[in-house]
Design an enzyme around this catalytic site. Structure first.
Site, PDB file in Angstrom:
ATOM      1  N   SER A  10       0.701  -1.189   0.015  1.00 57.97           N
ATOM      2  CA  SER A  10       0.018  -0.017  -0.008  1.00 57.97           C
ATOM      3  C   SER A  10       0.892   1.261   0.029  1.00 57.97           C
ATOM      4  O   SER A  10       0.854   2.108  -0.991  1.00 57.97           O
ATOM      5  CB  SER A  10      -0.860  -0.131   1.230  1.00 57.97           C
ATOM      6  OG  SER A  10      -1.317  -1.038   1.396  1.00 57.97           O
ATOM      7  N   ARG A 131      -4.536  -1.935  -0.845  1.00 56.15           N
ATOM      8  CA  ARG A 131      -4.311  -2.677  -2.198  1.00 56.15           C
ATOM      9  C   ARG A 131      -5.763  -3.693  -2.477  1.00 56.15           C
ATOM     10  O   ARG A 131      -6.283  -4.085  -1.359  1.00 56.15           O
ATOM     11  CB  ARG A 131      -3.386  -4.113  -1.797  1.00 56.15           C
ATOM     12  CG  ARG A 131      -1.870  -3.563  -1.643  1.00 56.15           C
ATOM     13  CD  ARG A 131      -1.187  -4.862  -1.376  1.00 56.15           C
ATOM     14  NE  ARG A 131      -1.000  -5.151   0.003  1.00 56.15           N
ATOM     15  CZ  ARG A 131      -0.697  -6.295   0.642  1.00 56.15           C
ATOM     16  NH1 ARG A 131      -0.682  -7.483  -0.103  1.00 56.15           N
ATOM     17  NH2 ARG A 131      -0.695  -6.553   1.896  1.00 56.15           N
ATOM     18  N   LYS A 182       1.833   8.957  18.280  1.00 55.54           N
ATOM     19  CA  LYS A 182       1.085   8.038  17.182  1.00 55.54           C
ATOM     20  C   LYS A 182       0.565   6.743  17.727  1.00 55.54           C
ATOM     21  O   LYS A 182      -0.411   6.149  17.664  1.00 55.54           O
ATOM     22  CB  LYS A 182       1.513   8.118  15.679  1.00 55.54           C
ATOM     23  CG  LYS A 182       0.877   7.089  14.746  1.00 55.54           C
ATOM     24  CD  LYS A 182       0.431   7.878  13.573  1.00 55.54           C
ATOM     25  CE  LYS A 182      -0.565   7.024  12.726  1.00 55.54           C
ATOM     26  NZ  LYS A 182      -0.334   5.892  12.290  1.00 55.54           N
ATOM     27  N   GLU A 262       0.145  -5.649  13.741  1.00 61.59           N
ATOM     28  CA  GLU A 262       1.307  -4.994  14.220  1.00 61.59           C
ATOM     29  C   GLU A 262       1.397  -4.724  15.540  1.00 61.59           C
ATOM     30  O   GLU A 262       2.066  -3.847  16.261  1.00 61.59           O
ATOM     31  CB  GLU A 262       1.648  -3.907  13.656  1.00 61.59           C
ATOM     32  CG  GLU A 262       1.881  -3.847  12.022  1.00 61.59           C
ATOM     33  CD  GLU A 262       2.269  -2.654  11.221  1.00 61.59           C
ATOM     34  OE1 GLU A 262       3.219  -2.675  10.633  1.00 61.59           O
ATOM     35  OE2 GLU A 262       1.641  -1.856  11.477  1.00 61.59           O
TER      36      GLU A 262
HETATM   37  P1  NAD Z   1       1.402  -3.987   2.999  1.00 61.84           P
HETATM   38  O1  NAD Z   1       1.020  -5.231   3.697  1.00 61.84           O
HETATM   39  O2  NAD Z   1       0.357  -3.262   1.855  1.00 61.84           O
HETATM   40  O3  NAD Z   1       2.834  -3.631   2.185  1.00 61.84           O
HETATM   41  C1  NAD Z   1       3.943  -4.131   2.691  1.00 61.84           C
HETATM   42  C2  NAD Z   1       4.574  -4.849   1.424  1.00 61.84           C
HETATM   43  O4  NAD Z   1       6.072  -5.429   1.698  1.00 61.84           O
HETATM   44  C3  NAD Z   1       3.760  -6.245   0.919  1.00 61.84           C
HETATM   45  O5  NAD Z   1       3.458  -6.292  -0.431  1.00 61.84           O
HETATM   46  C4  NAD Z   1       4.802  -7.221   1.315  1.00 61.84           C
HETATM   47  O6  NAD Z   1       4.757  -8.354   0.257  1.00 61.84           O
HETATM   48  C5  NAD Z   1       6.054  -6.561   1.310  1.00 61.84           C
HETATM   49  N1  NAD Z   1       7.351  -7.371   1.913  1.00 61.84           N
HETATM   50  C6  NAD Z   1       7.373  -7.667   3.184  1.00 61.84           C
HETATM   51  N2  NAD Z   1       8.499  -8.265   3.250  1.00 61.84           N
HETATM   52  C7  NAD Z   1       9.337  -8.018   1.929  1.00 61.84           C
HETATM   53  C8  NAD Z   1      10.549  -8.471   1.679  1.00 61.84           C
HETATM   54  N3  NAD Z   1      11.323  -9.262   2.500  1.00 61.84           N
HETATM   55  N4  NAD Z   1      10.768  -8.304   0.497  1.00 61.84           N
HETATM   56  C9  NAD Z   1      10.050  -7.932  -0.415  1.00 61.84           C
HETATM   57  N5  NAD Z   1       8.707  -7.348  -0.225  1.00 61.84           N
HETATM   58  C10 NAD Z   1       8.480  -7.479   1.292  1.00 61.84           C
HETATM   59  O7  NAD Z   1       1.527  -2.983   4.192  1.00 61.84           O
HETATM   60  P2  NAD Z   1       1.417  -1.118   4.210  1.00 61.84           P
HETATM   61  O8  NAD Z   1       0.098  -0.965   4.591  1.00 61.84           O
HETATM   62  O9  NAD Z   1       1.953  -0.440   3.116  1.00 61.84           O
HETATM   63  O10 NAD Z   1       2.055  -0.914   5.468  1.00 61.84           O
HETATM   64  C11 NAD Z   1       3.641  -0.514   5.817  1.00 61.84           C
HETATM   65  C12 NAD Z   1       3.927  -0.114   6.828  1.00 61.84           C
HETATM   66  O11 NAD Z   1       3.241   1.397   6.903  1.00 61.84           O
HETATM   67  C13 NAD Z   1       3.209  -0.460   7.924  1.00 61.84           C
HETATM   68  O12 NAD Z   1       3.894  -0.514   9.277  1.00 61.84           O
HETATM   69  C14 NAD Z   1       2.012   0.284   8.413  1.00 61.84           C
HETATM   70  O13 NAD Z   1       1.303   0.158   9.650  1.00 61.84           O
HETATM   71  C15 NAD Z   1       2.360   1.675   7.811  1.00 61.84           C
HETATM   72  N6  NAD Z   1       1.224   2.582   7.382  1.00 61.84           N
HETATM   73  C16 NAD Z   1       0.478   2.117   6.487  1.00 61.84           C
HETATM   74  C17 NAD Z   1      -0.663   3.066   6.127  1.00 61.84           C
HETATM   75  C18 NAD Z   1      -1.491   2.573   4.952  1.00 61.84           C
HETATM   76  O14 NAD Z   1      -2.456   3.280   4.894  1.00 61.84           O
HETATM   77  N7  NAD Z   1      -1.447   1.482   4.391  1.00 61.84           N
HETATM   78  C19 NAD Z   1      -0.608   4.325   6.852  1.00 61.84           C
HETATM   79  C20 NAD Z   1       0.455   4.795   7.654  1.00 61.84           C
HETATM   80  C21 NAD Z   1       1.264   3.778   8.187  1.00 61.84           C
HETATM   81  O1  KPL Z   2      -4.119   5.451  12.569  1.00 53.88           O
HETATM   82  C1  KPL Z   2      -5.179   4.829  12.620  1.00 53.88           C
HETATM   83  C2  KPL Z   2      -5.405   3.427  12.111  1.00 53.88           C
HETATM   84  O2  KPL Z   2      -6.306   2.946  12.048  1.00 53.88           O
HETATM   85  O3  KPL Z   2      -4.137   2.602  12.483  1.00 53.88           O
HETATM   86  C3  KPL Z   2      -6.096   5.664  13.133  1.00 53.88           C
HETATM   87  C4  KPL Z   2      -5.659   7.214  13.439  1.00 53.88           C
HETATM   88  C5  KPL Z   2      -6.754   5.203  14.657  1.00 53.88           C
HETATM   89  C6  KPL Z   2      -7.411   5.701  12.229  1.00 53.88           C
HETATM   90  O4  KPL Z   2      -8.134   4.891  12.219  1.00 53.88           O
END
Ligand code: NAD
Ligand code: KPL
Length: 303
Positions: A10, A131, A182, A262
């Protein structure tokens, strides 16, 4: 200089598409040859914005590719970060920059220990993406990304790339306090949204429980030397619940899809930090027990 991005999920996809369309060199690092073949068969990464899908034919490789990586965006989940960084360590030279997008705390230290000669820049993002298919990312919510380096307050020159790519961001002199803040917000909202199986807005009906949790989280932040992060925590939690009333939290979405959460880097990190300081936080600890029992019943990992 090329942006190597590990994790075409994502957030990784969202960053990759915006950097690439700004004309900046980007390479995706995919898990293995099978994922690389699947990606190539699709002809690139698709980003959906305001209902409009556009494909970006960003080049990709596996971790075993021989080229050096001077700048890496680590965009996997917190529980995958250390192993992913370790696999890329031989390609990261002495002057590489590594941006860590992981939510929560704990994974950043684990990565930094693996990459002692790289500069690790921590990020805390409120952007939203998910995704909806293989190598397809939907930009779901505008937000902001704070970046910072607890060891060096000098902003890197490449922030200009983020500007060029219209990635809303700022350089923070105290990124750890932002990550703690956060983490506290996520600890007050996400586990309860899972346990009550509800959208964030329904948590307004559990105001007393949330106030008690915020009081304990505030004590923890102060004990960890993050006094600023404790200020008006309950008010901000109330604001976030209102602003995201119609959303399911990220942890709720993970559990609903049967995906690993997580938890270890959010509630788990908070409870461990309290235990190390001999701080009794009974409500937070009870919340952790309830959440772990809930995950166990669903056959999901407890870490
Ligand atoms: P996701 O699961 O959508 O994407 C992670 C990707 O990493 C997956 O495609 C997975 O296959 C890949 N991956 C994992 N290990 C791998 C490796 N060794 N080699 C290659 N690819 C590998 O996760 P996300 O939602 O993008 O989240 C990533 C981080 O960002 C998390 O810590 C999440 O909490 C943080 N985050 C996400 C959002 C959001 O809206 N998605 C917002 C804020 C923070
Ligand atoms: O960051 C968030 C999450 O869902 O991980 C909040 C701010 C709580 C919004 O849902």
């Amino acid at each position: 200089m090329t942006w190597h991005i590990l994790g075409a999920g994502s957030l990784g996809g969202l960053w990759a598409a915006r950097l690439a369309r700004a004309g900046l060199p980007v390479r995706l690092i995919l898990r293995d040859a099978q994922r690389l073949a699947a990606y190539r068969a699709q002809g690139g990464l698709t980003l959906v914005e305001d209902g409009v899908a556009r494909r970006y034919p960003i080049p990709a490789e596996t971790p075993q590719h021989p080229a050096a990586i001077p700048r890496l965006l680590l965009a996997c989940k917190a529980y995958d970060a250390e192993a992913a960084a370790a696999a890329l360590a031989p390609r990261l030279g002495g002057h590489s920059d590594v941006v860590l997008l992981q939510n929560g705390l704990g994974s950043q230290d684990a990565v930094a220990a693996r990459l002692a000669s790289s500069r690790c820049i921590l990020a805390s993002s409120t952007e939203g993406a998910f995704r909806d298919g293989d190598f397809r990312v939907v930009f779901a919510g505008a937000g902001f990304t704070w970046l910072g380096d607890p060891r060096d307050p000098t902003p890197p020159a490449w922030l200009a790339d983020l500007q060029a790519a219209a990635i809303p961001h700022g350089w923070s002199a105290d990124i750890l306090s932002r990550l703690w803040r956060k983490l506290a917000l996520n600890c007050a909202i996400n586990p309860l949204s899972v346990l009550y199986d509800c959208r964030n807005g329904a948590l307004a009906g559990h105001a007393e429980e949330i106030a008690d949790l915020c009081a304990e989280l505030g004590r923890l932040l102060e004990a960890c030397g993050r006094t600023e992060a404790a200020l008006d925590l309950r008010d901000e939690v109330t604001r976030v619940i209102e602003a995201t009333a119609g959303n399911f939290s990220s942890m709720h979405q993970d559990v609903a899809r049967g995906r690993r959460t997580e938890i270890a880097y959010l509630l788990g990190h908070a409870c461990a930090a309290a235990a190390r300081r001999g701080l009794a936080l009974p409500r937070l600890q009870a919340l952790q027990r309830r959440l772990r029992a809930h995950l166990e019943r669903r056959g999901l990992p407890l870490d």
